[in-house]
Design a protein around this motif. Structure first.
Motif, PDB file in Angstrom:
ATOM      1  N   ARG A   1       0.814  -1.215   0.000  1.00 36.70           N
ATOM      2  CA  ARG A   1       0.000   0.000   0.000  1.00 36.70           C
ATOM      3  C   ARG A   1       0.851   1.269   0.000  1.00 36.70           C
ATOM      4  O   ARG A   1       0.548   2.239  -0.694  1.00 36.70           O
ATOM      5  N   ASP A   2       1.923   1.271   0.819  1.00 39.90           N
ATOM      6  CA  ASP A   2       2.732   2.485   0.970  1.00 39.90           C
ATOM      7  C   ASP A   2       4.161   2.079   1.316  1.00 39.90           C
ATOM      8  O   ASP A   2       4.464   1.777   2.484  1.00 39.90           O
ATOM      9  N   PRO A   3       5.085   2.061   0.336  1.00 37.57           N
ATOM     10  CA  PRO A   3       6.471   1.642   0.620  1.00 37.57           C
ATOM     11  C   PRO A   3       7.139   2.476   1.705  1.00 37.57           C
ATOM     12  O   PRO A   3       7.858   1.941   2.549  1.00 37.57           O
ATOM     13  N   MET A   4       6.935   3.797   1.687  1.00 36.01           N
ATOM     14  CA  MET A   4       7.582   4.639   2.678  1.00 36.01           C
ATOM     15  C   MET A   4       7.066   4.330   4.086  1.00 36.01           C
ATOM     16  O   MET A   4       7.833   4.310   5.058  1.00 36.01           O
ATOM     17  N   ALA A   5       5.761   4.097   4.191  1.00 39.71           N
ATOM     18  CA  ALA A   5       5.193   3.767   5.496  1.00 39.71           C
ATOM     19  C   ALA A   5       5.750   2.451   6.011  1.00 39.71           C
ATOM     20  O   ALA A   5       5.971   2.279   7.217  1.00 39.71           O
ATOM     21  N   ALA A   6       5.993   1.496   5.102  1.00 40.04           N
ATOM     22  CA  ALA A   6       6.564   0.212   5.516  1.00 40.04           C
ATOM     23  C   ALA A   6       7.951   0.399   6.106  1.00 40.04           C
ATOM     24  O   ALA A   6       8.303  -0.198   7.136  1.00 40.04           O
TER      25      ALA A   6
ATOM     26  N   GLN B   1       9.178   3.208   7.398  1.00 41.31           N
ATOM     27  CA  GLN B   1       9.100   3.981   8.632  1.00 41.31           C
ATOM     28  C   GLN B   1       8.535   3.146   9.787  1.00 41.31           C
ATOM     29  O   GLN B   1       8.961   3.290  10.930  1.00 41.31           O
ATOM     30  N   THR B   2       7.568   2.271   9.478  1.00 44.23           N
ATOM     31  CA  THR B   2       6.929   1.472  10.531  1.00 44.23           C
ATOM     32  C   THR B   2       7.827   0.354  11.020  1.00 44.23           C
ATOM     33  O   THR B   2       7.920   0.086  12.229  1.00 44.23           O
ATOM     34  N   LEU B   3       8.478  -0.329  10.076  1.00 45.45           N
ATOM     35  CA  LEU B   3       9.337  -1.463  10.426  1.00 45.45           C
ATOM     36  C   LEU B   3      10.734  -1.243   9.855  1.00 45.45           C
ATOM     37  O   LEU B   3      11.159  -1.918   8.911  1.00 45.45           O
ATOM     38  N   PRO B   4      11.483  -0.262  10.389  1.00 49.99           N
ATOM     39  CA  PRO B   4      12.811   0.033   9.831  1.00 49.99           C
ATOM     40  C   PRO B   4      13.788  -1.134  10.000  1.00 49.99           C
ATOM     41  O   PRO B   4      14.691  -1.306   9.195  1.00 49.99           O
ATOM     42  N   GLU B   5      13.607  -1.941  11.086  1.00 50.82           N
ATOM     43  CA  GLU B   5      14.556  -3.040  11.292  1.00 50.82           C
ATOM     44  C   GLU B   5      14.418  -4.096  10.193  1.00 50.82           C
ATOM     45  O   GLU B   5      15.396  -4.724   9.793  1.00 50.82           O
TER      46      GLU B   5
END
Length: 579
Positions: A497-502, A504-508
């Protein structure tokens, strides 16, 4: 390279281990603990169950056996051959071994041993004489014993026999032909699963014995826990079969056995014959009925519907079937040998939405004039006398035994079995006249044993898995595999849905994947560089160096001699140069 979730799963596993601060040893410990938790918990739970020590009962009975010390003097193994054995083969002799030992499965009481069947696919026979014959006339008879199917029961019996008192009966000759009074206990093989209750009854007129079988016997209980089987026969001719102390079948000896104890008072006269003039047909064809003159037996069942009209959407120019447009001529098709290739046909798709295709013709409809073949109607038969049956006459073999519970004296108890399952254990055999004593024995021994066996069985049973936690709630310590899988599923769900949100949400997860991909690429480039560089040729050793490899002592001596010999040479070179 195709990068999908399966690849990411593997990469993420490595990434989270490296970048999440989790070492490989931690994972091994977590997985090892998860694998052994069930067995360790079960072992701990079983060991925590308190088991009492065996104590012989003080209950007295005409015959009671707990297989305590000296049991060999009371029980004798049979070495007879089965009846009708003509070949003398060993398979028809009682070669099955017996042992008295504690159970190896779900032991409820420490030190409590029982009689155990030790062989499979073998005939077993063992018996024990009563201290004195048991006469049941006018008394209640109680037969009770425990059966423990340590390996289940695939095919075989676990019943006992109360043998008829016979001075000529020797324990070593006990076999299937030995006369018995009562046979009671479980039996299972294939679709057969029942608790036998059979007694032999003597015909007072002929002196012959006949087996009386319980009509609808209860099912045997197939379990590795101990099962208590009890038979109570009362002097009022009623009986009660109990399993684990609960009644599962009761009734009357005079009504619930086949064949019946007492024969019928009357029987059909075997010499009576049906008269030739006997009419046993209730209906007959009306002899006065005549076929109507307008009855047409030749009229067809169906006729053409002349009023039918062709539907407007009927596609008369379209065939019902057409060549399959997707079929292709096989490459190995040879027109000269195989003939002209004809593609297979399929239903014409144009006909699906129409009433029909092809040449239209009028349909058939039921013929209103059809009557079929004429037959005369049936009427009541005036000569009907009803069903014929032979007349009844007094039964010459009739007798009436009102007290079949007065069994003949019993002198011994025996197990005569064939089984495909070994380690069947028998214990606490009570043969007497007191229901109260049998119930007291059940409370003192069986109920205690059964409770402990049930607890141990529950503790060793596989645990019912808990419902899975919602996505993302499982910690790494609880389940490393599920933890990594949940992280990946969450990451890719957000990524769609949103690569940037992915990121930012799960940076590890993103960082771990990028790091592993970078490491893999670096390894690939390094391998490519190594493959393209020329191989280095190793330098040859100087001759002097080879000569120097002769040992420390030799080396020193060589160096000393070399120095001394070089001195005059150096002087000559220096003098020559000066000139």
């Amino acid at each position: 390279m195709r990068f999908d979730a399966r690849v990411a799963y593997g990469l993420m596993s490595v990434a989270l281990m490296g970048f999440g601060g989790v070492m490989a040893d931690d994972i091994d410990d977590a997985l090892g603990d998860a694998a052994s938790v069930v067995s360790s918990e079960a072992a701990a739970a079983i060991s925590a169950i308190a088991k009492p020590a065996f104590t012989p009962t003080v209950i007295q009975a005409p015959f009671f056996e707990q297989f305590t010390e000296g049991w060999e003097s009371r029980w004798k193994v049979s070495h007879a051959k089965k009846e009708n054995d003509k070949t003398g083969d060993e398979e028809w002799t009682y070669v099955g071994k017996w042992s008295v030992e504690e159970p190896t499965t779900l032991k409820g009481i420490e030190g409590d041993a029982g009689l155990v069947v030790k062989d499979v696919a073998a005939h077993h026979a063992i018996s024990a004489k009563f201290p004195k014959p048991i006469d049941n006339k006018g008394k209640t008879l109680v037969v009770q014993y425990e059966v423990k199917l340590q390996n289940g029961l695939e095919c075989g019996g676990a019943y006992l026999k109360l043998l008829k008192e016979n001075a000529d009966l020797h324990a070593e000759e006990f076999s299937n032909s030995s006369p018995y009074v009562i046979m009671f206990g479980p039996d299972k093989c294939g679709a057969t699963n029942k608790v036998h209750f059979i007694f032999k009854h003597k015909n007072p007129k002929t002196g012959e014995y006949e087996e009386k079988h319980l009509k609808t016997p209860p099912m045997a209980r197939i379990t590795k826990q101990s099962t208590l089987y009890t038979l109570i026969v009362n002097p009022d001719q009623t009986f009660d079969v109990r399993i684990d102390g609960t009644s599962v079948k009761s009734g009357s000896l005079l009504e619930d056995f086949s064949p019946s104890v007492n024969p019928p008072e009357e029987i059909e006269d075997p010499n009576d014959k049906k008269p030739e003039t006997w009419v046993d047909k209730a209906k007959m064809a009306d002899p006065e009925a005549k076929k109507p003159e307008d009855w047409d037996e030749e009229a067809p069942y169906e006729i053409v519907d002349e009023d039918a009209e062709k539907p407007e959407d009927w596609l008369e120019d379209e065939p019902e079937f057409i060549p399959d447009p997707e079929s292709e001529k096989p490459e190995d098709w040879d027109d000269e040998e195989d003939g002209d290739w004809i593609p297979p046909t399929v239903a014409n798709p144009k006909c699906e939405d129409a009433s029909g295709c092809g040449k239209w013709s009028k349909p058939m409809k039921p013929n209103p004039a059809y009557k079929g073949k004429w037959t005369a109607p049936l009427i009541d038969n005036p000569d009907y006398k009803g069903p014929w049956a032979p007349r009844k006459i007094p039964n010459p073999d009739y007798f009436e035994d009102k007290t079949p519970s007065n069994f003949e004296p019993m002198g011994a108890l025996g197990f005569e079995l064939w089984t495909m399952t070994k380690d069947i254990l028998f214990d606490n055999i009570y043969i007497g006249h007191s229901v109260e004593d049998a119930e007291k024995l059940q409370k003192e021994s069986f109920d205690i044993k059964k409770k402990i066996e049930a607890e141990e069985d529950a503790a060793s049973a596989p645990k019912v898995p808990e419902p899975p936690k919602p996505l993302g709630e499982t910690t790494f310590q609880e389940d490393p595999v599920t933890f990594i899988k949940d992280k990946l599923e969450l990451f890719f769900a957000v990524l769609r849905r949103d690569p940037m949100a992915a990121i930012q949400t799960l940076p590890e997860v993103a960082g771990g994947l990028l790091a592993v991909v970078g490491t893999v690429l670096a390894i690939l480039f390094s391998l490519i560089g190594m493959a393209s560089s020329p191989a280095k040729v190793p330098a040859a050793k100087p001759v002097e160096a080879k000569k120097a490899e002769t040992g420390s002592k030799g080396k020193k001596e060589a160096e000393a001699s070399s120095t001394e010999s070089e001195k005059p040479k150096a002087t000559r070179r220096a003098s020559k140069k000066a000139e």
